[in-house]
Write a protein that holds these residues in place. Structure first.
Motif, mmCIF file in Angstrom:
data_model
loop_
_atom_site.group_PDB
_atom_site.id
_atom_site.type_symbol
_atom_site.label_atom_id
_atom_site.label_comp_id
_atom_site.label_asym_id
_atom_site.label_seq_id
_atom_site.Cartn_x
_atom_site.Cartn_y
_atom_site.Cartn_z
ATOM 1 N N TYR A 50 33.864 37.564 36.235
ATOM 2 C CA TYR A 50 33.603 38.990 36.382
ATOM 3 C C TYR A 50 34.737 39.573 37.210
ATOM 4 C CZ TYR A 50 28.914 37.747 34.874
ATOM 5 O OH TYR A 50 27.844 37.271 34.152
ATOM 6 N N PHE A 105 36.091 41.271 28.079
ATOM 7 C CA PHE A 105 35.154 42.378 27.847
ATOM 8 C C PHE A 105 35.382 43.452 28.902
ATOM 9 C CE2 PHE A 105 32.142 41.879 31.315
ATOM 10 C CZ PHE A 105 32.352 40.568 31.710
ATOM 11 N N MET A 149 35.887 31.355 46.847
ATOM 12 C CA MET A 149 36.119 32.781 46.604
ATOM 13 C C MET A 149 37.071 32.982 45.431
ATOM 14 S SD MET A 149 37.346 35.643 49.410
ATOM 15 C CE MET A 149 39.100 35.633 48.929
ATOM 16 N N GLY A 150 36.763 33.929 44.560
ATOM 17 C CA GLY A 150 37.596 34.184 43.398
ATOM 18 C C GLY A 150 38.945 34.774 43.781
ATOM 19 N N LYS A 151 39.893 34.686 42.865
ATOM 20 C CA LYS A 151 41.210 35.302 43.073
ATOM 21 C C LYS A 151 41.073 36.803 43.301
ATOM 22 C CE LYS A 151 44.046 32.169 40.289
ATOM 23 N NZ LYS A 151 44.795 32.027 39.024
ATOM 24 N N VAL A 152 41.979 37.364 44.091
ATOM 25 C CA VAL A 152 41.966 38.800 44.333
ATOM 26 C C VAL A 152 43.347 39.374 43.999
ATOM 27 C CG1 VAL A 152 41.619 40.635 46.040
ATOM 28 C CG2 VAL A 152 40.188 38.585 46.100
ATOM 29 N N TYR A 153 43.363 40.469 43.276
ATOM 30 C CA TYR A 153 44.603 41.142 42.902
ATOM 31 C C TYR A 153 44.647 42.513 43.562
ATOM 32 C CZ TYR A 153 44.576 37.652 39.200
ATOM 33 O OH TYR A 153 44.542 36.470 38.493
ATOM 34 N N LYS A 154 45.845 43.027 43.725
ATOM 35 C CA LYS A 154 46.014 44.389 44.192
ATOM 36 C C LYS A 154 46.801 45.146 43.127
ATOM 37 C CE LYS A 154 47.785 47.147 48.051
ATOM 38 N NZ LYS A 154 48.524 47.147 49.341
ATOM 39 N N THR A 155 46.528 46.424 42.986
ATOM 40 C CA THR A 155 47.364 47.212 42.077
ATOM 41 C C THR A 155 48.022 48.335 42.862
ATOM 42 O OG1 THR A 155 45.773 48.881 41.357
ATOM 43 C CG2 THR A 155 45.718 46.787 40.207
ATOM 44 N N ILE A 168 33.120 42.044 44.238
ATOM 45 C CA ILE A 168 33.441 43.085 45.215
ATOM 46 C C ILE A 168 33.626 42.464 46.597
ATOM 47 C CG2 ILE A 168 32.467 45.084 46.442
ATOM 48 C CD1 ILE A 168 31.037 45.772 43.739
ATOM 49 N N ASN A 169 32.705 41.568 46.955
ATOM 50 C CA ASN A 169 32.805 40.905 48.257
ATOM 51 C C ASN A 169 34.080 40.080 48.396
ATOM 52 O OD1 ASN A 169 30.486 41.512 49.998
ATOM 53 N ND2 ASN A 169 29.293 40.831 48.239
ATOM 54 N N SER A 170 34.493 39.434 47.327
ATOM 55 C CA SER A 170 35.747 38.662 47.353
ATOM 56 C C SER A 170 36.918 39.559 47.718
ATOM 57 C CB SER A 170 36.026 38.038 45.980
ATOM 58 O OG SER A 170 35.275 36.868 45.803
ATOM 59 N N ALA A 171 36.953 40.722 47.059
ATOM 60 C CA ALA A 171 38.071 41.644 47.282
ATOM 61 C C ALA A 171 38.082 42.138 48.729
ATOM 62 C CB ALA A 171 37.977 42.823 46.306
ATOM 63 N N ILE A 172 36.908 42.475 49.239
ATOM 64 C CA ILE A 172 36.846 43.026 50.590
ATOM 65 C C ILE A 172 37.131 41.944 51.637
ATOM 66 C CG2 ILE A 172 35.226 44.008 52.289
ATOM 67 C CD1 ILE A 172 34.109 45.672 49.904
ATOM 68 N N LEU A 187 41.959 47.235 44.570
ATOM 69 C CA LEU A 187 41.892 45.780 44.503
ATOM 70 C C LEU A 187 41.088 45.350 43.279
ATOM 71 C CD1 LEU A 187 40.993 45.107 48.251
ATOM 72 C CD2 LEU A 187 43.241 44.877 47.178
ATOM 73 N N VAL A 188 41.356 44.154 42.811
ATOM 74 C CA VAL A 188 40.568 43.565 41.734
ATOM 75 C C VAL A 188 39.963 42.278 42.258
ATOM 76 C CG1 VAL A 188 40.551 42.772 39.348
ATOM 77 C CG2 VAL A 188 42.220 44.502 40.070
ATOM 78 N N GLY A 189 38.674 42.297 42.494
ATOM 79 C CA GLY A 189 37.991 41.079 42.936
ATOM 80 C C GLY A 189 37.440 40.344 41.736
ATOM 81 N N THR A 190 37.438 39.025 41.796
ATOM 82 C CA THR A 190 36.924 38.238 40.670
ATOM 83 C C THR A 190 35.877 37.248 41.173
ATOM 84 O OG1 THR A 190 38.591 36.495 40.892
ATOM 85 C CG2 THR A 190 39.166 38.378 39.520
ATOM 86 N N SER A 191 34.984 36.882 40.270
ATOM 87 C CA SER A 191 33.908 35.962 40.646
ATOM 88 C C SER A 191 33.318 35.346 39.388
ATOM 89 C CB SER A 191 32.815 36.735 41.405
ATOM 90 O OG SER A 191 31.621 35.980 41.435
ATOM 91 N N VAL A 239 30.502 44.314 53.041
ATOM 92 C CA VAL A 239 29.709 45.332 52.358
ATOM 93 C C VAL A 239 28.428 45.555 53.151
ATOM 94 C CG1 VAL A 239 28.424 45.926 50.271
ATOM 95 C CG2 VAL A 239 30.637 44.783 50.087
#
Lengths: 69, 69, 69, 69, 69, 69, 69, 69, 69, 69, 69, 69
Positions: free
Chosen positions: D56, F39, E1-7, D22-26, D10-14, B53
């Motif tokens: 999140y 949420f 780093m959190g899990k990342v999903y794709k849709t 967002i950074n995780s996903a990227i 993408l769905v990034g989680t934190s 980013v």
């Protein structure tokens, strides 16, 4: 070149109702704008005080002709 | 006549995060506007460089009181 | 502080088509704005007269860099 | 022919916040993609456990240049 | 780093109904994807032939875990 | 019969940022609700005072399991 | 089982107009995809340089038949 | 004074389909609510396990008459 | 911790007009709620009987302060 | 000149489910329309009586070829 | 009583572009309608054959004055 | 087979306000339609002349029962 218009977003408020709130916004805008041609209501909200509607709020966009010299 | 507000749309940017991007936009707007009362986040985007980013971008609308003399 | 952009909403019109209507709006805006960087088409409408399209109308937002002195 | 980009979702989680999600996903996408240029936040959600935010979740689209050989 | 999903977005079709159309899409996706976790129905359409519904079409997004090695 | 959830809409506020505003809302809801599971952020707004962000406001929906006795 | 389609999202660009931008995207996609059947325009944007439209950008989704072996 | 209704948002789940998920939600709501008059489907989602739909989820709003004593 | 608000959704009805329908809803809500601060109009509908408007229906959300003891 | 289609909006109802409600609408439309080619589900609602779903309501648009003589 | 307009929804198609597709729809509508005053573009789609755009499809609403005798 | 309704879209206009504009539209529709049951307000716009609201415009859909003989 075809005519060009600009739209701005205003929030008119009134204790009476939405038509009056819209008129407030347009009356105020008329102090500095010429050539207003149409408006669109984007949102309708309001404030509540003492369990009663204290204010109607109309969020509108107003379109007016751009006149370049 | 009820109070009338105007809203404008700004895009704040930041390398740190969205709250900082919002603050940038409002700080810049404060140079020419008085009476800012609220903002709404309309979109959140960003730029990517070298797989990271590079910039957070917050598109916000800012509402302020119209004061006619 | 990060760069800050402002977006305004314009309605360009043309008898030829939507790309021409967009160009009309940007050409007009160029008379008073500097630093325009992007636009987004928000709505496409038009006027009809004598059973034919009389005018294409492109409602666009235009983003430009805010430069404070 | 003009440049062509593709966007994926993408769905990034934190556990820390949305910027981190967002950074995780990227960061994950960077393992297989080159030429990422921008992202847009489409949804922000999260998981709750024991009455606290446990995660999140930022649903973003990422745009990257298509390079055909 | 959190899990990342794709849709990804699929359109399942069926002569029986929307649940069946959804199942078709997921069954097909299962041939190449692992770790599918959820889906969302985005649109429901259909084809008509001889004045009768000929096909139900469910446009869905399917989310799955990205597993990098 | 399948599980049934209910969602309610809360507005959390914070002087720090949106994650903190979300946590405020969930912490408050936790005083009367059990079984909160997820949420969704629906809107992000804020108040401005003296040309600075005075408050971040996160409008969220919170989902929780309905448990009938 | 009914036919299953997948849709992907592309951004075509052109200096000429939106139809040309759409064609760019589909031409590029044709290098790796078979069975494309339809597209939908999701957004229309553009870049501005020197007070003129420098690039039209069409964000489209393209649907194609999934053929499993 | 005219009649006043309230709407609440529920998520019904089912392994069978969306109509059954809707019925689950209404059946559960009926334990504590009287005067339910209509519902609206807001979202349709689902869970996937072992490459199959494990659960249909219908997010609905339910409207019911407010009866003040 | 920042203040937390809750919003609920009501449908006010009136034979007179939308402002009156909104007032009906807020008046009814006032019987059980304290601290109502704002409302937003989400939908405007109505019933027709004998070719005339029989009832105006305003679907609104009402926000009020959550006060925990 | 290319083919031209018209779309109309119908509300089909059924005590069985949404597919049946859609079929009701199309069956009724078939009495006066020819050349129906597709439909899109726009909204799904329903009526509740005695704490049970009394009626499923599918709001659909139906597209058909305009054939001028 | 003020003027009353009706709007109908048409899908114009063309192998050339969207302006031409819009014109097709209006030209066809002109065979049975009088008093058309404006149109709005609601969706832009298209068909693909042999890896090329085979047809542009413009979904538009057309407004015309209702004239009662 | 369940009851089937059709909805049409009308634009009512008035110099007095939105309720009056809605009534104009329904009064006009009543000349050719029977069985009107409900309406929904889709958009609210207006015309401005000489810096004042010259006309309120309510875009509504009206639903009525289809009765086949």
């Amino acid at each position: 070149m075809g005519k060009v218009y600009k739209t701005i977003t205003l929030v008119g408020t009134s204790t009476k109702g939405y038509e009056d709130a819209i008129n407030s916004a347009i009356e105020e805008a008329a102090k500095t704008l010429k050539g207003m041609a149409w408006f669109e209501v984007k949102e309708m909200r309001g404030g509540i005080k003492d369990n009663k509607v204290a204010e109607y709020q109309a969020i509108i966009t107003v379109g007016f002709l751009l006149i370049s010299e």
